[in-house]
Design a protein around this motif. Structure first.
Motif, PDB file in Angstrom:
ATOM      1  N   UNK A  37     -22.313 -27.128  22.401  1.00 37.32           N
ATOM      2  CA  UNK A  37     -22.062 -25.936  21.612  1.00 37.32           C
ATOM      3  C   UNK A  37     -22.689 -26.102  20.240  1.00 37.32           C
ATOM      4  N   UNK A  38     -22.751 -24.991  19.511  1.00 34.11           N
ATOM      5  CA  UNK A  38     -23.182 -25.110  18.123  1.00 34.11           C
ATOM      6  C   UNK A  38     -22.185 -25.970  17.374  1.00 34.11           C
ATOM      7  N   UNK A  39     -22.700 -26.886  16.606  1.00 37.02           N
ATOM      8  CA  UNK A  39     -21.797 -27.742  15.842  1.00 37.02           C
ATOM      9  C   UNK A  39     -21.310 -28.945  16.611  1.00 37.02           C
ATOM     10  N   UNK A  40     -21.853 -29.172  17.804  1.00 40.03           N
ATOM     11  CA  UNK A  40     -21.408 -30.324  18.582  1.00 40.03           C
ATOM     12  C   UNK A  40     -22.107 -31.607  18.144  1.00 40.03           C
ATOM     13  N   UNK A 220     -24.577 -34.220  27.707  1.00 39.48           N
ATOM     14  CA  UNK A 220     -23.712 -33.199  27.113  1.00 39.48           C
ATOM     15  C   UNK A 220     -23.021 -33.744  25.864  1.00 39.48           C
ATOM     16  N   UNK A 221     -23.105 -32.961  24.797  1.00 40.42           N
ATOM     17  CA  UNK A 221     -22.438 -33.278  23.538  1.00 40.42           C
ATOM     18  C   UNK A 221     -21.182 -32.432  23.426  1.00 40.42           C
ATOM     19  N   UNK A 222     -20.113 -33.049  22.957  1.00 39.78           N
ATOM     20  CA  UNK A 222     -18.940 -32.243  22.598  1.00 39.78           C
ATOM     21  C   UNK A 222     -18.299 -32.902  21.383  1.00 39.78           C
ATOM     22  N   UNK A 244     -19.354 -28.776  28.748  1.00 38.60           N
ATOM     23  CA  UNK A 244     -19.740 -28.461  27.379  1.00 38.60           C
ATOM     24  C   UNK A 244     -18.542 -28.032  26.535  1.00 38.60           C
ATOM     25  N   UNK A 245     -17.681 -27.172  27.079  1.00 38.75           N
ATOM     26  CA  UNK A 245     -16.580 -26.663  26.268  1.00 38.75           C
ATOM     27  C   UNK A 245     -15.250 -27.272  26.662  1.00 38.75           C
ATOM     28  N   UNK A 439     -23.760 -16.094  15.992  1.00 40.39           N
ATOM     29  CA  UNK A 439     -24.709 -17.198  15.832  1.00 40.39           C
ATOM     30  C   UNK A 439     -24.022 -18.410  15.214  1.00 40.39           C
ATOM     31  N   UNK A 440     -24.163 -19.518  15.878  1.00 34.69           N
ATOM     32  CA  UNK A 440     -23.641 -20.770  15.327  1.00 34.69           C
ATOM     33  C   UNK A 440     -22.140 -20.836  15.215  1.00 34.69           C
ATOM     34  N   UNK A 441     -21.397 -20.151  16.083  1.00 32.67           N
ATOM     35  CA  UNK A 441     -19.942 -20.287  16.040  1.00 32.67           C
ATOM     36  C   UNK A 441     -19.437 -20.778  17.393  1.00 32.67           C
ATOM     37  N   UNK A 442     -18.214 -21.297  17.401  1.00 36.29           N
ATOM     38  CA  UNK A 442     -17.702 -21.900  18.628  1.00 36.29           C
ATOM     39  C   UNK A 442     -17.270 -20.829  19.628  1.00 36.29           C
TER      40      UNK A 442
END
Lengths: 517, 288, 357
Positions: A37-40, A220-222, A244-245, A439-442
Motif C-alpha cells: 500500500x501507499x506508505x508501506x 509484499x510490503x506491509x 498486502x492489506x 492518492x497516497x492514502x490507506x
C-alpha cells in the motif's frame, strides 16, 4: 545466489517508522515486483538501495559483497540505476545534458584537469545514444528541452539514461503511473527483453494486475516490513491483495440505482484548456451525478480544475464559450465567490494546495471557508464556531486522532485527506471536485471516501471525479469522460464500459500506435 | 562625439565592480542559493583591498586579499545557509550587517579611525586592470556555464537539485563551491571600488552596489552576457549622474544635485518593477 | 504542556544570546580589550542611572515598532527591509503636518500622527505594490526605496523647510506647545506618554493575528501560498498589506521622533532603527510580546554601545552592529547543530539506550 540481498534494513524519521525490517532477495536476470500500500515503505527501501537515503541499520549485499551505499554515486558504481516516480529531469536543460549528468563525457585533451573543470564533449554520447535509441525503440530528440517534452517522452529519456549508464540493476518506482494501458503493454515487452539480456529489474507498484502480468516473483510490503515473497505463477490477485492489506479487500461500488436530477450543476462549452491544443473541452454535470474524468496525466486535468476553481484568473488567458455553475454565468468569478456558491474541492496535492501543515486541525478547517457566515462576525473569526465544526467534521469522517490542537503534519496521510474531505463537504456544497481523492492514502481511508462520495451523490451532490486510478473511476462513476489532449475524447456510461475501452480512448484514436513507448 | 566616448568609458569603469559582484551572484543563484550577502561581501573586499594595497604597496596583492576576504565571509554565509539550513534571505542580510559592523571595527583597529583607510598613492592603485579582468571573467563564466562539467552541475543544482543528487553528484558540494566563488568575485568587486574607482576604503562605500548587481542579475535573467549588460546600464546611469553633477556647479542648481544622485537607485527600482520574474528564474532558488 | 512549549520557544533566543555574547567576547579579546570591562560599560551605559535607563527606554520604543513592522512582513514571509525608509518618510510627514497644521495642541498632534501613519503607509505601499503586482524582489526594492527616501526627504527638508537658525541639517521646529512633555522620573530623557504607543501597537497586532480573518489570512499566505490561493485568498493583496501595514507601524516611529523627541525632522535622525528591527523581530520570534522584550534588550545594547567610543580604545559603537548580526545569524538558521552531528548524536543515543526501531 541472489544478486541483491537486503537484511534487516530499518529507517525512521522522528516518530515515524518508515522501514522496520526489510529483507529482500533478488536473483539476477529476473523481474521482481515490490507490492504494498501507499506508505508501506516500498519507496524508502528502494531509495535506500539506490543510496538516496541512508538506513539507520541493516545490511545491503550486492553480488555477494556487503556494501555501504552512502550516495547514489556508490550505487551507480555498482551498476544500480533508478527510474523515479517523479522524474529526475531538470526542465531547463536539454535531453542529452540530463542523460549524461553524473557520467559526463569530456575532452580527452583536458584529462589532466579535475573532472569538474573539464569541458563537456557530447559528441561521443550522442552516437552511443543514437544506437541505444534504435536498438530499444526509444526515440527522443536529444536537443529538445525537457520542458518541451510530453510525459511519455520524459519517461523514455529516463529509461535511455539507465541504458546509457549501463545499469545492471534497474529499480523502477511506479513506472506505469503516467502510461495508458496500451503503453503499459509495450513497456512490459521491453522490460522482459532487458531481463532476458541479464538485467535485474525491481518494479514497485500498487497495481496488482500489472505485477501479475510482468513479474517473476513478488515481495509484499506491509507497515514497513517485508511480509513474504511469492512466485508470480503460484499466486493470484486476490491472494496478493490479502497479503498486502492483511484482510480481504472490500470494494465500494456504484450500483447505478440513483436517478439523477435533470438540473445541471456545471455546464462547460468550448473551454480552451491549452492554447496549442486543436480542440476545446465541452462537458456538463448534473446534480446527483458522479462524472469520472479518465485520462493520462498532463492531458488537461490540472487546467480543468484551475478553470473551475479560479475562473476569472484562468479565463484571462483562455477562451470559453459557456461556463455556468448552478445556472449562473461564472466567467468573471473569483475563487471565493465559487466557494460561496457551493464549490468544494479536494486538491490533487494535499500538502501543497490543501493544508497548512504547521497549524492545527481547527486552523485548517477554516482554510478556504473563511468567508462562511457561521465562521465570521464582521472582521473577526468566531473560533468557537470553527472548533465545533471541526469536531463535527472529524467525527463524521472518522479522523484520528481526534485532537483538534494537533499540528496537521502529525496526522497520517489518510487522516489528512479525510480532514480535507470533511472540510470540503461540511458546508454542503453543490459541486465537489475530487482530484485524485485517494492518492497516497490507506485502504481504510479510500473505502471511507468512496462510500461518502456515493452517499453525497444520492443526496444530490454533483461530483467531478478526476483520477489516474481507472479502478476508482470505473467503480464510482455514473458517466465517464475521457480527457485526451485537452479535450473530451469520448464519454461512456459508467455501467457499460471497461478498462480496455477507456485505455483506447485515452491514447487518442487518431494517433494510435505512435504514442508513448 | 568625444563626450559620448567619455561617457561610455566612464560607464565601463563604473560598471566594473558590478560586473564582479553580478558574476558572483550569478554563480550562487544559478546553483540555487539566493545571495543577498553580495553587498557585505563587496564591503569586506573593499576594505581588505584598500588596507592590504596600502600596507603592501601593491594593488594586485590587495585585490587578491580582497578575494580571500570575500571567500572567508562567504564561507560563513555558506555555513549558516548550507550547513545549518538558515533562511538564505535573512542570513544574507545578517552577513551584510556583520560586514557593515566589522569593517569600521577593523578599520579602527588597523588605522585608528573608523571612517576610512589612508589614501592610496597612484602606484598603489589600479588604472584599468580590474576592468580587463572583469571582461575576461564575464566571457569565461559564460563559456564555463554552458560548456563545462561543473557548469552543468551548477545549472542543474539550481533547477532540480534532487536530479543532480540522484545522478550521484553532491548538491551541497556544488553549492558550497558556487558560494565561495561568489564571495571571491564579490570581494574583487569591492576591491575595484576602493582601489580603482576611489583611492581609499570609506565607511559603507558600496552604498547598495551589491543589490544593484542582483537587480542586474534579475534584469539579465541569470544569463552572464545580458547580466553584464544590465550592470553596464547601471554604470551608465552612474556616470551620467556624475557628469551632470560636474556641470551643475552654480549655486542656483545646487538643489538639483541631490536628486540627480538618486538616479541609479530610481533606475534600479524601475528595472525591478519592469523585469517580471520569468521562467528563467532558477527553480530551486532559495530552497534548502 | 503550555509551559513546556513556552520554555522551548525561549531556548533558541537564549542560546543565540549566549552564543552572541561569546562571539563578541572573543572579538573583544582579539583586539586586546577586556570583555568584562566592555560588559560593565554596556551595563552602566544602559542602566547606570535613571537618565541612562530613560535613554535605553528611548531607544527601545522605536525598536519595538520597527520590530513589529518587520515581523508583520516576515509572518507573510516577506522581508521588509524598507522599514528604515518608511519611518524616515513618516517623520518628515509628521514634521510638515506639525508645521503647517492648526496650532491647536490636540488637533495638531492628531494631524501629525495621521500624517506619520500615512507617510509610512505610502512608502510601505510602494514597496507592497512593487512586490505584489510587479513581482519585484522585495529586499532589493526595499533597499533602493531606503536610499530614495533618504535622498528625497533630506532634499525636501533642506531646500524648502530648512531651519534658518541652525547649522544642522534639520527643518523648522514645531511650536513647543504641541510637543509631548517628558516625564520627570527619567530626568531629561525624552520619555512621555507617547512611549505607550509602542506596547499599544504590539497589543493591537497580537489581537489582529489572533482574532481577525485578515490577520489569519496574512499568515496563511506566508505559510503556504499555494494552499492560500486555493482557499480563495489573494496572495498579491495580502502581500501588499503586509508591507503597507508594516510601513504604517514604522510610521509611528516618525511621530514619536518629531513630537516626542526633537520637535523637528532631522536628516539622519534614525540610528538605523529599521535595520535593527530585523534582529529585534527575529529574537522576539515574531511574537508581539516577544518583540517588546527583545526590543528592550536591543535598546539597552544600543544605548550601552554609545559609550564604547569614549571609554575604550579600540571598540566603537559599530560593535553593537556586529552583535546584532551574530544574533540574526543564530536566530534564523533552522538548527544550531549541523545535520551530520545530529545524526551521529541520534545514533549514539540509540546505542546507549539500546533501542531498535
Amino acid at each position: 545466489m541472489s544478486q541483491i540481498k537486503l537484511r534487516g534494513i530499518h529507517k525512521r524519521y522522528g516518530d515515524c517508522i518508515s522501514n522496520a525490517d526489510v529483507n529482500l532477495d533478488v536473483r539476477k536476470g529476473t523481474i521482481q515486483g515490490i507490492l504494498g500500500e501507499n506508505g508501506a515503505g516500498k519507496s524508502t527501501a528502494m531509495k535506500i538501495l539506490y543510496g538516496l537515503i541512508e538506513p539507520d541499520g541493516g545490511e545491503i549485499w550486492i553480488d555477494g559483497v556487503e556494501r555501504k551505499l552512502k550516495s547514489p554515486h556508490d550505487a551507480k558504481a555498482l551498476g544500480i540505476g533508478m527510474l523515479h516516480q517523479h522524474f529526475m529531469l531538470s526542465e531547463a536543460q536539454n535531453v542529452i545534458e540530463n542523460i549524461v549528468l553524473g557520467q559526463e563525457p569530456t575532452h580527452p585533451a583536458l584529462a589532466f584537469l579535475p573532472l569538474a573543470l573539464r569541458a563537456l564533449k557530447l559528441g561521443d554520447a550522442r552516437s552511443r545514444l543514437d544506437m541505444l535509441m534504435r536498438e530499444h525503440g526509444l526515440p527522443v530528440d536529444l536537443d529538445a528541452r525537457i520542458s518541451d517534452l510530453s510525459v511519455g517522452a520524459r519517461q523514455r529519456v529516463e529509461i535511455l539514461r539507465l541504458l546509457y549508464i549501463d545499469a545492471r540493476i534497474l529499480i523502477l518506482d511506479e513506472p506505469t503511473a503516467v502510461l495508458t494501458p496500451q503503453e503499459v503493454g509495450r513497456f512490459f515487452i521491453q522490460l522482459r527483453a532487458l531481463a532476458d539480456q541479464g538485467k535485474t529489474i525491481l518494479i514497485v507498484t500498487h497495481k496488482l494486475k500489472e505485477l501479475m502480468a510482468i513479474t517473476d516473483s513478488i515481495t509484499i510490503f506491509r507497515a514497513g516490513k517485508t511480509i513474504t515473497t511469492v512466485d508470480t505463477k503460484d499466486t493470484d490477485a486476490d491472494q496478493l491483495a490479502m497479503l498486502m492489506i492483511g484482510s480481504r479487500l472490500e470494494t465500494v461500488k456504484n450500483r447505478h440505482d440513483v436517478t439523477r436530477s435533470a438540473e445541471l450543476a456545471l455546464e462547460i462549452e468550448e473551454l480552451e484548456l491549452n492554447k496549442t491544443a486543436p480542440r476545446r473541452c465541452t462537458l456538463n454535470l448534473r446534480r446527483g451525478e458522479i462524472l469520472g474524468i479518465a485520462g493520462v496525466e498532463g492531458n488537461g486535468q490540472h487546467e480543468l480544475v484551475e478553470a473551475l476553481r479560479h475562473p476569472s484568473e484562468f479565463l484571462k488567458h483562455h477562451k470559453v464559450k459557456v461556463l455556468k455553475f448552478m445556472d449562473q454565468d461564472v466567467r468573471h468569478w473569483k475563487t471565493a465567490q465559487m466557494v460561496e456558491t457551493g464549490l468544494g474541492c479536494i486538491p490533487a496535492d494535499r500538502h501543497e494546495e490543501g493544508l497548512l501543515l504547521a497549524r492545527n486541525a481547527v486552523q485548517n478547517f477554516i482554510l478556504g471557508h473563511q468567508n462562511q457566515n457561521s465562521f465570521r462576525a464582521g472582521p473577526f473569526i468566531r473560533w468557537s464556531a470553527v472548533r465545533r465544526a471541526t469536531e463535527e467534521g472529524m467525527a463524521s469522517c472518522a479522523v484520528v486522532p481526534k485532537k483538534l490542537d494537533l499540528e496537521l503534519s502529525r496526522f497520517s496521510g489518510g487522516n489528512q485527506q479525510k480532514l480535507i474531505f470533511a472540510r470540503e463537504i461540511h458546508h454542503r456544497p453543490k459541486l465537489l471536485i475530487a482530484f485524485h481523492p485517494t492518492r497516497g492514502v490507506d485502504i481504510g481511508a479510500i473505502n471511507l471516501i468512496h462510500k461518502k462520495l456515493l452517499e453525497l451523490r444520492a443526496e444530490g451532490l454533483a461530483i467531478l471525479l478526476i483520477s489516474s486510478e481507472l479502478d476508482e473511476i470505473l467503480a464510482l462513476s455514473d458517466r465517464i469522460a475521457v480527457l485526451e489532449n485537452f479535450a473530451i475524447a469520448k464519454t461512456f456510461d459508467g455501467g457499460a464500459c471497461d478498462e480496455t475501452a477507456l485505455g483506447l480512448a485515452m491514447t487518442g484514436a487518431q494517433e494510435g500506435g505512435q504514442h508513448g513507448l | 562625439m568625444d563626450s559620448v566616448l567619455d561617457i561610455i568609458l566612464s560607464s565601463i569603469r563604473m560598471a566594473t565592480p558590478l560586473w564582479f559582484a553580478a558574476m558572483g551572484g550569478l554563480l550562487a543563484e544559478r546553483s540555487g542559493v539566493v545571495n543577498l550577502a553580495l553587498e557585505g561581501l563587496m564591503l569586506i573586499g573593499a576594505f581588505t583591498g584598500a588596507a592590504v594595497a596600502y600596507n603592501m604597496g601593491s594593488p594586485v596583492i590587495g585585490f587578491i586579499a580582497a578575494g580571500a576576504a570575500g571567500a572567508l565571509l562567504a564561507i560563513l554565509f555558506g555555513f549558516f545557509t548550507l550547513t545549518l539550513k538558515g533562511d538564505q534571505v535573512v542570513i544574507g542580510m545578517g552577513i551584510n550587517l556583520l560586514s557593515a559592523g566589522l569593517t569600521p571595527f577593523l578599520n579602527k583597529y588597523f588605522f585608528h579611525v573608523t571612517s576610512s583607510t589612508p589614501s592610496l598613492s597612484i602606484d598603489q592603485r589600479f588604472v584599468y586592470g580590474p576592468t580587463l579582468f572583469a571582461f575576461g571573467l564575464i566571457v569565461s563564466v559564460s563559456f564555463w556555464l554552458r560548456r563545462s562539467v561543473s557548469g552543468l552541475w551548477v545549472r542543474v543544482a539550481g533547477e532540480h537539485p534532487t536530479a543532480l543528487a540522484s545522478a550521484g553528484i553532491r548538491v551541497k558540494r556544488v553549492r558550497w563551491a558556487a558560494v565561495i566563488f561568489s564571495g571571491v568575485f564579490a570581494g574583487f568587486g569591492g576591491a575595484t571600488m576602493s582601489t580603482m574607482l576611489a583611492s581609499a576604503f570609506s565607511r559603507q562605500m558600496t552604498a547598495g552596489a551589491g543589490f544593484m548587481a542582483i537587480a542586474a542579475l534579475i534584469l539579465g535573467r541569470w544569463a552572464p552576457l545580458p547580466t553584464a549588460l544590465g550592470c553596464f546600464l547601471f554604470g551608465l546611469t552612474d556616470s551620467i549622474q556624475i557628469r551632470l553633477q560636474g556641470q551643475l556647479t552654480g549655486a542656483d542648481s545646487a538643489w538639483l544635485l541631490q536628486l540627480i544622485q538618486l538616479g541609479p537607485y530610481i533606475v534600479t527600482l524601475f528595472v525591478l518593477a519592469g523585469a517580471i520574474r520569468s521562467s528563467s528564474t532558477p527553480k530551486a532558488l532559495g530552497e534548502n | 504542556m503550555a509551559f513546556e512549549k513556552n520554555l522551548r520557544s525561549l531556548t533558541r533566543p537564549l542560546s543565540a544570546l549566549i552564543l552572541g555574547a561569546f562571539v563578541s567576547a572573543i572579538l573583544i579579546r582579539i583586539v586586546g580589550e577586556s570583555p568584562w570591562k566592555v560588559a560593565e560599560i554596556f551595563y552602566n551605559g544602559a542602566m547606570g542611572s535613571a537618565y541612562d535607563l530613560g535613554l535605553s527606554l528611548f531607544y527601545t520604543v522605536p525598536l519595538i515598532l520597527t520590530g513589529l513592522a518587520v515581523s508583520v512582513g516576515l509572518r507573510a514571509r516577506l522581508f521588509n527591509i524598507g522599514v528604515e525608509g518608511q519611518l524616515t518618510v513618516a517623520a518628515l510627514a509628521a514634521a510638515l503636518a506639525g508645521i503647517w497644521g492648526p496650532q491647536d495642541v490636540i488637533l495638531n498632534r492628531v494631524l501629525g500622527f495621521a500624517a506619520a501613519l500615512l507617510g509610512g503607509f505610502l512608502w510601505g505601499a510602494i514597496l507592497g505594490y512593487l512586490k505584489a503586482r510587479r513581482q519585484a524582489h522585495e529586499v532589493v526594492a526595499g533597499i533602493m526605496l531606503n536610499f530614495i527616501a533618504y535622498g528625497i526627504t533630506s532634499w525636501l527638508a533642506l531646500n524648502f523647510f530648512k531651519n534658518p537658525d541652525s547649522q544642522n541639517p534639520e527643518t523648522i521646529p514645531l511650536i513647543d506647545a504641541v510637543r509631548i512633555p517628558a516625564w520627570s522620573y527619567f530626568q531629561s530623557a525624552p520619555i512621555g506618554w507617547h512611549v505607550l504607543l509602542a506596547p499599544l501597537a504590539a497589543m493591537l497586532l497580537w489581537g489582529f493575528y489572533r482574532w481577525t480573518e485578515a490577520g489569519w489570512a496574512m499568515e496563511a499566505v506566508g505559510e503556504n501560498p499555494k494552499a492560500a490561493r486555493e482557499a480563495g485568498l489573494s496572495i498579491a493583496q495580502k502581500q501588499f498589506w503586509a508591507l503597507a501595514m508594516g510601513g504604517m507601524i514604522a510610521g509611528i516611529v516618525g511621530f514619536i521622533e518629531v513630537y516626542g523627541n526633537s520637535g523637528k525632522f532631522i536628516v539622519g535622525f534614525s540610528p538605523a532603527y529599521g535595520f535593527m528591527g530585523i534582529a529585534v523581530a527575529l529574537v522576539g520570534r515574531l511574537h508581539p510580546f516577544g518583540i517588546i522584550l527583545s526590543a528592550a534588550l536591543f535598546g539597552a545594547i544600543h544605548k550601552g554601545s554609545l559609550d564604547l567610543d569614549f571609554e575604550t580604545e579600540w571598540i566603537t559603537r559599530d560593535f553593537a552592529q556586529i552583535l546584532q548580526a551574530v544574533l540574526i545569524l543564530f536566530m534564523s538558521c533552522a538548527t544550531l547543530v549541523p545535520a551530520g552531528i545530529q545524526n551521529r548524536w541520534e545514533g549514539l543515543k540509540r546505542r546507549l539506550y539500546g533501542q531498535r526501531p
